[in-house]
Scaffold this active site. Sequence first.
Site, PDB file in Angstrom:
ATOM      1  N   CYS A 188      33.977  22.584 -17.929  1.00 42.38           N
ATOM      2  CA  CYS A 188      33.636  21.312 -18.942  1.00 42.38           C
ATOM      3  C   CYS A 188      33.544  22.230 -20.221  1.00 42.38           C
ATOM      4  O   CYS A 188      32.274  22.648 -20.564  1.00 42.38           O
ATOM      5  CB  CYS A 188      32.218  20.670 -18.790  1.00 42.38           C
ATOM      6  SG  CYS A 188      31.714  19.654 -20.072  1.00 42.38           S
ATOM      7  N   CYS A 224      30.738  20.977 -22.605  1.00 40.40           N
ATOM      8  CA  CYS A 224      29.199  21.494 -22.296  1.00 40.40           C
ATOM      9  C   CYS A 224      29.335  22.821 -22.767  1.00 40.40           C
ATOM     10  O   CYS A 224      28.097  23.215 -23.215  1.00 40.40           O
ATOM     11  CB  CYS A 224      29.232  21.380 -20.636  1.00 40.40           C
ATOM     12  SG  CYS A 224      29.796  19.877 -19.842  1.00 40.40           S
ATOM     13  N   ASP A 225      30.239  23.805 -22.375  1.00 41.57           N
ATOM     14  CA  ASP A 225      30.038  25.087 -22.527  1.00 41.57           C
ATOM     15  C   ASP A 225      30.927  25.837 -23.680  1.00 41.57           C
ATOM     16  O   ASP A 225      30.523  27.064 -23.818  1.00 41.57           O
ATOM     17  CB  ASP A 225      30.401  25.737 -21.264  1.00 41.57           C
ATOM     18  CG  ASP A 225      29.623  25.216 -19.857  1.00 41.57           C
ATOM     19  OD1 ASP A 225      28.576  24.884 -20.387  1.00 41.57           O
ATOM     20  OD2 ASP A 225      30.050  24.999 -18.964  1.00 41.57           O
TER      21      ASP A 225
END
Length: 312
Positions: A135, A138-139
């Site tokens: 992701c 997200c990261d």
Amino acid sequence: MSERSPKVIIAGSGPAGYTAAIYLSRANLPNLLFEGLQPGGQLTITTDVENFPGFPEGIMGPELMEKLRAQAARFGTVIEAGTVDAVDCQGPPFKVTAGGRTYTVPAVIVATGSTARYLHLPGEDAFHGKGLSACATCDGFFYRDQDVVVVGGGDTALEEATYLSGICRKVTLVHRRDELRGSAIMQQRAFAKPNIELAWSRTIEAYLPDAQGMLRGVRLRSTKGEPPIEVACTGCFIAIGHDPNTAFLAGQLQLDANGYLVTKPDRTMTSVEGIFACGDVQDPVWRQGVTAAGTGCMAAIECERWLFAKGL
Ligand code: NDP
């Protein structure tokens, strides 16, 4: 509605589950929705959603899901944290084990979506949180001004590579063929970024750790017989598709060869009458937020008509 016992249990809180909930509640059918492991589903881990009709400026994925949740709650859907752990599909009625309780309901709507795939290389698990991710939204932030790799050739890989190109120094997109599967517009966007490089006809054969066990690079095998190469990277984003989440059904419903729930043609009824499926868990083809919402609507209407016809 909360004091009435549920007639329908909905498993999953993506666009499919919430749309089904909105329609059931507005039809005055008491329904209970379990949010699952990832409340809001996959759209909560994406950034701008530009293709959901009604939002001409786009909308952030988490915000869209919050709106859908609020809309379902407004009409009386009871929303619980937690997962549906098991369904006894001998019915109706069906016994549903969820949140530590067992419910008996005449109908179930499965909207559990799908989960990102990894490569399952030896030692892969050790790199979770140490450079490996599925992701970018997200990261990606953790890899600011660093070099990263994205694996895959579909729209997800192109979207992730394009997103990361705005954060990272260099993005190497690794694809196992010499032709991308992703749509023309997503390809154009990615190709327009000067810091995205393509590694055509390659797959990862090994993750390379540094002395602390953090990712420092990947070794790429050629699918065309070329010698392997190493690419230095501190982050590696796997974007090779998803697996439908059906484990809790323990093989009681018919699945297709890829593990997607089979529904009757043009309908949402599964192989068991009274159990309906909508969204990505039954959709190997379209997999869009709006198609998930559309099939959620279908599932609710079909469920309502079926309950009425059966007098349940
Ligand atoms: P896809 O199934 O479309 O693509 C998966 C990609 O991963 C393919 O290129 C495939 O290669 C590759 N792949 C699969 N397994 C492996 C493996 N073991 N090793 C190496 N590569 C592998 O999945 P996506 O998640 O990209 O997209 C799913 C759906 O969601 C699509 O319909 C897409 O259009 C849609 N989508 C739309 C977006 C948007 O419009 N904003 C954003 C993201 C997704 P190969 O091509 O060789 O099969």
